[in-house]
Design a protein around this motif. Structure first.
Motif, PDB file in Angstrom:
ATOM      1  N   VAL A   1       2.391   4.975  -2.077  1.00  0.00           N
ATOM      2  CA  VAL A   1       1.189   5.815  -1.964  1.00  0.00           C
ATOM      3  C   VAL A   1       0.907   6.139  -0.499  1.00  0.00           C
ATOM      4  N   LYS A   2       1.036   5.157   0.372  1.00  0.00           N
ATOM      5  CA  LYS A   2       0.821   5.404   1.804  1.00  0.00           C
ATOM      6  C   LYS A   2       1.851   6.395   2.352  1.00  0.00           C
TER       7      LYS A   2
ATOM      8  N   VAL B   1       6.554  -1.240   6.504  1.00  0.00           N
ATOM      9  CA  VAL B   1       5.100  -1.353   6.349  1.00  0.00           C
ATOM     10  C   VAL B   1       4.403  -1.167   7.689  1.00  0.00           C
TER      11      VAL B   1
ATOM     12  N   ASP C   1       7.105  -0.749  -5.300  1.00  0.00           N
ATOM     13  CA  ASP C   1       6.216  -1.051  -4.169  1.00  0.00           C
ATOM     14  C   ASP C   1       5.150   0.045  -4.084  1.00  0.00           C
TER      15      ASP C   1
ATOM     16  N   ASP D   1       1.801   1.948   8.470  1.00  0.00           N
ATOM     17  CA  ASP D   1       0.418   1.632   8.862  1.00  0.00           C
ATOM     18  C   ASP D   1       0.080   2.203  10.234  1.00  0.00           C
TER      19      ASP D   1
ATOM     20  N   LYS E   1      -2.212   4.788 -10.272  1.00  0.00           N
ATOM     21  CA  LYS E   1      -2.950   4.278 -11.428  1.00  0.00           C
ATOM     22  C   LYS E   1      -2.560   4.940 -12.749  1.00  0.00           C
TER      23      LYS E   1
ATOM     24  N   GLY F   1      -3.134   7.503  -6.940  1.00  0.00           N
ATOM     25  CA  GLY F   1      -3.203   6.230  -6.240  1.00  0.00           C
ATOM     26  C   GLY F   1      -2.408   5.139  -6.928  1.00  0.00           C
TER      27      GLY F   1
ATOM     28  N   ASP G   1       2.012   0.249  -3.167  1.00  0.00           N
ATOM     29  CA  ASP G   1       1.177   0.389  -1.975  1.00  0.00           C
ATOM     30  C   ASP G   1       1.899   1.194  -0.899  1.00  0.00           C
TER      31      ASP G   1
END
Length: 243
Positions: A117-118, A29, A112, A33, A188, A186, A114
């Motif tokens: 997508v990142k 992560v 996971d 980031d 969804k 995203g 998040d």
């Protein structure tokens, strides 16, 4: 909120399987980031380690390079896929088995969203990471082709290499299409429904027909050796449907 403000207190080194998994995830992560905020090339291992609240040496206990931190569980998932294929019931349709196995890869991304997508956003902008991802897909596809070739040889298919290669490519393509649609949304979209439809298409095109006595029937599609792969897939699919 800046990357620095999201830094966590220094965690204790993972002493259990769960602890190591949490620390590994924290490093991934932090890496993603930082890469998104500052750029992949300018971010250092020291910065990733600091953002995760650990030292440089701890980072290298988990990853060989900052690139490895982006795809932390690839080898584990690949091993899980291989186990799924190796333990499949022989009576099962081999193409359906391959589709079930590739769902393990899909489930890994869904676990996971998040981070997934990142990572997708990151790999679209960093060529070296995109190349790494392509190489990973190729490894999965070769695993499926090897399994399918063995199964097709067992039933006396006259072209086990060709059929296995094309079917494996279709399995990988169906998975990648569904996954990328989900990532672009995203996280969804209803990925499970899309996956079911995609894999049904693949099994319908490439599964071996079975006669009432339980013996596999052989279907042969004749074409030019120079035919493009798309035409090969079209003709084989048509031959299977007709029989």
């Amino acid at each position: 909120m800046s990357v620095e403000s999201r830094q966590q207190p220094r965690p204790r080194a993972g002493r259990t399987t769960a602890g190591r998994r949490r620390l590994r995830h924290a490093l991934t992560v932090a890496a993603i980031d930082l890469f998104l905020a500052r750029g992949y090339d300018t971010t250092t291992v020291d910065e990733i380690a600091a953002a995760a609240g650990v030292g440089r040496r701890t980072f290298f206990r988990y990853f060989r390079s900052k690139e490895d931190a982006i795809f932390p569980d690839h080898e584990e998932v690949l091993a899980e896929v291989e186990r799924s294929l190796a333990t499949a019931v022989p009576a099962q349709d081999p193409v359906a088995v391959a589709c079930t196995a590739v769902r393990l890869v899909l489930e890994h991304y869904l676990a996971d969203p998040d981070v997934s997508v990142k990572r997708f956003d990151l790999t679209r902008t960093v060529p070296s990471l995109r190349d790494r991802e392509v190489a990973m897909v190729d490894r999965y596809q070769r695993v499926f082709a090897r399994y399918l070739r063995g199964r097709f040889e067992e039933v006396g298919d006259p072209m086990p290499d060709l059929r296995a290669s094309v079917a494996a490519a279709a399995v990988a393509a169906a998975h990648n299409h569904v996954l990328r649609r989900w990532l672009r949304s995203g996280g969804k979209e209803d990925v499970q429904a899309n996956a079911t439809a995609a894999f049904r298409l693949v099994t319908g095109a490439f599964s071996a027909p079975v006669d009432p006595r339980g013996e596999g029937r052989t279907v042969v599609a004749v074409m030019e050796a120079s035919a493009p792969m798309a035409e090969v897939m079209r003709q084989i699919s048509a031959a299977l449907r007709e029989n």
